[in-house]
Design a protein around this motif. Structure first.
Motif, short mmCIF file in Angstrom:
data_model
loop_
_atom_site.label_atom_id
_atom_site.label_comp_id
_atom_site.label_asym_id
_atom_site.label_seq_id
_atom_site.Cartn_x
_atom_site.Cartn_y
_atom_site.Cartn_z
N PHE A 79 0.66 -1.31 -0.28
CA PHE A 79 0.02 0.11 -0.11
C PHE A 79 0.66 1.29 0.18
O PHE A 79 0.63 1.86 -0.76
N ILE A 80 1.87 0.89 1.06
CA ILE A 80 2.61 2.12 1.48
C ILE A 80 3.91 2.29 0.11
O ILE A 80 4.57 3.58 -0.25
N GLY A 81 4.49 0.89 -0.19
CA GLY A 81 5.76 0.69 -1.15
C GLY A 81 4.83 1.92 -2.15
O GLY A 81 5.96 1.86 -3.19
N THR A 82 3.56 1.21 -2.93
CA THR A 82 2.91 1.51 -4.34
C THR A 82 3.72 3.39 -3.74
O THR A 82 3.31 3.61 -5.49
N ALA A 83 3.16 4.06 -3.33
CA ALA A 83 2.66 5.21 -2.52
C ALA A 83 4.50 5.77 -3.41
O ALA A 83 4.33 7.18 -4.18
N LEU A 84 4.93 5.24 -2.14
CA LEU A 84 6.60 5.70 -2.92
C LEU A 84 6.78 5.48 -4.22
O LEU A 84 7.46 6.05 -4.93
N LEU A 85 6.92 4.10 -4.43
CA LEU A 85 7.61 3.56 -5.93
C LEU A 85 7.08 3.92 -6.63
O LEU A 85 7.90 4.14 -7.81
N LEU A 86 5.54 4.09 -7.24
CA LEU A 86 4.93 5.17 -8.13
C LEU A 86 5.76 6.57 -9.20
O LEU A 86 6.23 6.01 -10.06
N PRO A 87 5.56 7.07 -7.98
CA PRO A 87 6.66 8.77 -8.39
C PRO A 87 7.85 7.92 -8.01
O PRO A 87 8.41 9.35 -9.12
N LEU A 88 8.67 7.28 -7.90
CA LEU A 88 10.04 7.44 -7.78
C LEU A 88 10.29 6.44 -9.75
O LEU A 88 11.42 7.10 -10.22
N SER A 89 9.57 5.44 -9.70
CA SER A 89 9.47 5.04 -10.76
C SER A 89 9.11 6.41 -11.96
O SER A 89 9.76 6.46 -13.15
N THR A 90 8.27 7.24 -11.82
CA THR A 90 8.25 8.36 -12.89
C THR A 90 9.48 9.02 -13.59
O THR A 90 10.10 9.47 -13.96
N TRP A 91 9.49 9.41 -11.60
CA TRP A 91 11.60 10.19 -11.79
C TRP A 91 12.08 9.49 -12.74
O TRP A 91 12.98 10.18 -13.24
N LEU A 92 12.55 8.55 -12.53
CA LEU A 92 13.56 7.12 -12.68
C LEU A 92 13.47 7.96 -14.53
O LEU A 92 14.48 6.95 -15.77
N ALA A 141 -0.24 6.70 -13.86
CA ALA A 141 -0.34 6.44 -13.01
C ALA A 141 -0.77 6.86 -11.44
O ALA A 141 -0.89 6.36 -10.32
N SER A 142 0.89 7.51 -11.39
CA SER A 142 0.86 7.61 -10.67
C SER A 142 -0.25 8.51 -9.20
O SER A 142 -0.83 8.86 -8.29
N ILE A 143 -0.84 9.88 -10.14
CA ILE A 143 -1.52 10.88 -10.03
C ILE A 143 -3.30 9.94 -10.09
O ILE A 143 -3.56 10.28 -8.98
N VAL A 144 -3.31 8.56 -10.56
CA VAL A 144 -4.77 7.54 -9.90
C VAL A 144 -4.61 7.34 -9.23
O VAL A 144 -5.70 6.87 -7.99
N TYR A 145 -2.98 6.55 -8.52
CA TYR A 145 -3.19 5.31 -7.22
C TYR A 145 -3.17 6.76 -6.06
O TYR A 145 -3.92 6.87 -5.30
N LEU A 146 -2.43 7.57 -6.37
CA LEU A 146 -1.78 8.55 -5.54
C LEU A 146 -3.79 8.86 -4.70
O LEU A 146 -4.17 9.66 -3.57
#
Length: 175
Positions: free
Chosen positions: A62-75, A91-96
Protein backbone atom coordinates in the motif's frame (compact mmCIF):
# COMPACT_ATOMS: atom_id res chain seq x y z
CA UNK A 1 20.63 -5.83 -19.02
CA UNK A 2 18.40 -4.34 -16.36
CA UNK A 3 18.84 -0.75 -15.28
CA UNK A 4 17.82 0.57 -11.88
CA UNK A 5 14.89 2.38 -13.49
CA UNK A 6 13.62 -0.84 -15.06
CA UNK A 7 14.06 -2.85 -11.84
CA UNK A 8 12.14 -0.19 -9.89
CA UNK A 9 9.44 -0.28 -12.58
CA UNK A 10 9.05 -4.05 -12.20
CA UNK A 11 8.86 -3.78 -8.40
CA UNK A 12 6.35 -0.94 -8.75
CA UNK A 13 4.19 -3.07 -11.05
CA UNK A 14 4.33 -5.90 -8.55
CA UNK A 15 3.32 -3.82 -5.51
CA UNK A 16 0.55 -2.16 -7.50
CA UNK A 17 -0.75 -5.54 -8.62
CA UNK A 18 -0.71 -6.81 -5.03
CA UNK A 19 -2.67 -3.89 -3.57
CA UNK A 20 -5.09 -3.69 -6.49
CA UNK A 21 -5.68 -7.43 -6.21
CA UNK A 22 -6.36 -7.10 -2.49
CA UNK A 23 -9.04 -4.47 -3.05
CA UNK A 24 -10.51 -6.38 -6.01
CA UNK A 25 -10.65 -9.67 -4.10
CA UNK A 26 -12.23 -7.86 -1.16
CA UNK A 27 -14.95 -6.46 -3.45
CA UNK A 28 -15.88 -9.77 -5.03
CA UNK A 29 -15.51 -12.09 -2.03
CA UNK A 30 -15.52 -10.45 1.40
CA UNK A 31 -18.17 -7.79 0.69
CA UNK A 32 -20.78 -10.29 -0.57
CA UNK A 33 -19.97 -12.68 2.28
CA UNK A 34 -20.28 -10.05 5.00
CA UNK A 35 -23.52 -8.76 3.46
CA UNK A 36 -25.12 -12.04 4.56
CA UNK A 37 -24.34 -11.79 8.27
CA UNK A 38 -26.10 -10.03 11.16
CA UNK A 39 -25.30 -6.44 12.07
CA UNK A 40 -23.31 -7.39 15.17
CA UNK A 41 -21.33 -10.05 13.33
CA UNK A 42 -20.64 -7.65 10.45
CA UNK A 43 -19.42 -4.86 12.74
CA UNK A 44 -17.25 -7.17 14.82
CA UNK A 45 -15.73 -8.76 11.72
CA UNK A 46 -14.94 -5.36 10.20
CA UNK A 47 -13.39 -4.12 13.46
CA UNK A 48 -11.14 -7.17 13.61
CA UNK A 49 -10.24 -7.06 9.90
CA UNK A 50 -9.43 -3.34 10.09
CA UNK A 51 -7.12 -4.00 13.02
CA UNK A 52 -5.48 -7.05 11.46
CA UNK A 53 -4.71 -5.42 8.11
CA UNK A 54 -2.39 -2.90 9.76
CA UNK A 55 0.69 -5.06 9.27
CA UNK A 56 4.03 -4.86 7.43
CA UNK A 57 2.89 -6.99 4.49
CA UNK A 58 -0.07 -4.68 3.79
CA UNK A 59 2.04 -1.55 4.26
CA UNK A 60 4.70 -2.90 1.88
CA UNK A 61 2.26 -2.90 -1.03
CA UNK A 62 0.00 0.00 0.00
CA UNK A 63 2.62 2.57 1.05
CA UNK A 64 5.31 0.97 -1.10
CA UNK A 65 3.28 1.69 -4.22
CA UNK A 66 2.68 5.28 -3.09
CA UNK A 67 6.46 5.75 -2.85
CA UNK A 68 7.58 3.62 -5.80
CA UNK A 69 5.24 5.07 -8.42
CA UNK A 70 6.55 8.65 -8.13
CA UNK A 71 10.12 7.30 -7.90
CA UNK A 72 9.64 5.21 -11.02
CA UNK A 73 8.10 8.20 -12.80
CA UNK A 74 11.08 10.36 -11.84
CA UNK A 75 13.53 7.69 -12.99
CA UNK A 76 11.89 7.77 -16.43
CA UNK A 77 11.95 11.56 -16.66
CA UNK A 78 14.39 12.98 -19.14
CA UNK A 79 14.91 15.75 -21.68
CA UNK A 80 12.72 13.87 -24.14
CA UNK A 81 9.50 13.04 -22.33
CA UNK A 82 8.38 9.71 -23.71
CA UNK A 83 5.21 7.67 -23.43
CA UNK A 84 6.59 5.59 -20.53
CA UNK A 85 7.09 8.73 -18.44
CA UNK A 86 3.57 10.02 -19.19
CA UNK A 87 1.96 6.65 -18.46
CA UNK A 88 3.80 6.44 -15.13
CA UNK A 89 2.92 10.03 -14.26
CA UNK A 90 -0.75 9.32 -14.93
CA UNK A 91 -0.55 6.05 -12.96
CA UNK A 92 0.99 7.97 -10.04
CA UNK A 93 -1.78 10.55 -10.04
CA UNK A 94 -4.51 7.90 -10.33
CA UNK A 95 -3.05 5.75 -7.54
CA UNK A 96 -2.18 8.59 -5.17
CA UNK A 97 -5.59 10.26 -5.53
CA UNK A 98 -7.92 7.34 -6.22
CA UNK A 99 -6.42 4.52 -4.16
CA UNK A 100 -4.10 5.98 -1.52
CA UNK A 101 -6.03 9.23 -1.04
CA UNK A 102 -9.47 7.60 -0.94
CA UNK A 103 -8.20 5.07 1.58
CA UNK A 104 -6.53 7.63 3.84
CA UNK A 105 -9.27 10.27 3.72
CA UNK A 106 -12.30 8.02 3.26
CA UNK A 107 -11.92 4.43 4.41
CA UNK A 108 -9.54 5.07 7.31
CA UNK A 109 -11.80 7.67 9.04
CA UNK A 110 -14.71 5.24 8.70
CA UNK A 111 -12.53 2.45 10.14
CA UNK A 112 -11.51 4.65 13.07
CA UNK A 113 -15.13 5.61 13.82
CA UNK A 114 -16.12 1.94 13.71
CA UNK A 115 -13.21 0.98 15.97
CA UNK A 116 -14.40 3.51 18.58
CA UNK A 117 -17.91 2.01 18.55
CA UNK A 118 -18.53 -0.22 21.58
CA UNK A 119 -20.24 -3.34 20.28
CA UNK A 120 -20.79 -4.98 23.66
CA UNK A 121 -23.01 -2.21 25.03
CA UNK A 122 -24.90 -1.41 21.80
CA UNK A 123 -28.57 -2.23 21.34
CA UNK A 124 -29.89 -4.02 18.27
CA UNK A 125 -31.06 -0.66 16.90
CA UNK A 126 -27.67 0.98 17.53
CA UNK A 127 -25.92 -1.91 15.76
CA UNK A 128 -28.21 -1.49 12.73
CA UNK A 129 -27.63 2.28 12.69
CA UNK A 130 -23.85 1.89 12.97
CA UNK A 131 -23.80 -0.65 10.15
CA UNK A 132 -25.88 1.63 7.94
CA UNK A 133 -23.48 4.52 8.62
CA UNK A 134 -20.47 2.39 7.79
CA UNK A 135 -21.19 -0.33 5.24
CA UNK A 136 -22.56 1.59 2.25
CA UNK A 137 -20.07 4.49 2.34
CA UNK A 138 -17.13 2.15 3.03
CA UNK A 139 -18.05 -0.20 0.17
CA UNK A 140 -18.54 2.73 -2.23
CA UNK A 141 -15.09 4.07 -1.35
CA UNK A 142 -13.64 0.58 -1.78
CA UNK A 143 -15.09 0.44 -5.31
CA UNK A 144 -13.42 3.76 -6.13
CA UNK A 145 -10.03 2.69 -4.79
CA UNK A 146 -10.30 -0.67 -6.53
CA UNK A 147 -11.05 0.92 -9.91
CA UNK A 148 -8.24 3.45 -9.41
CA UNK A 149 -5.79 0.71 -8.41
CA UNK A 150 -6.64 -1.42 -11.43
CA UNK A 151 -6.44 1.63 -13.72
CA UNK A 152 -3.00 2.50 -12.30
CA UNK A 153 -1.89 -1.10 -12.82
CA UNK A 154 -3.02 -1.07 -16.46
CA UNK A 155 -1.09 2.18 -17.01
CA UNK A 156 2.02 0.64 -15.44
CA UNK A 157 1.70 -2.46 -17.62
CA UNK A 158 1.43 -0.23 -20.68
CA UNK A 159 4.53 1.64 -19.49
CA UNK A 160 6.39 -1.67 -19.08
CA UNK A 161 5.41 -2.69 -22.59
CA UNK A 162 6.42 0.65 -24.09
CA UNK A 163 9.72 0.15 -25.94
CA UNK A 164 11.36 3.48 -25.20
CA UNK A 165 15.01 4.33 -24.95
CA UNK A 166 16.22 4.92 -21.43
CA UNK A 167 16.52 8.51 -20.27
CA UNK A 168 19.82 10.31 -20.50
CA UNK A 169 20.58 9.63 -16.85
CA UNK A 170 23.65 7.45 -16.61
CA UNK A 171 22.28 3.92 -16.24
CA UNK A 172 23.28 1.69 -13.37
CA UNK A 173 23.64 -1.75 -14.90
CA UNK A 174 23.55 -5.05 -13.07
CA UNK A 175 24.64 -8.26 -14.75
Amino acid sequence: MFTISYIVLIITATTTALISGLFYAWSCSVVPGLARVSDGTYLEAMQQINRAILNPVFFMSFIGTALLLPLSTWLHYGPELNARFWLLLLASIVYLAGTFGVTMFGNVPLNEALDAFNLSSASVEELATQRARFEGPWNNLNIIRTIAGVAALVLIILACLNPVAETTRPPVVYR
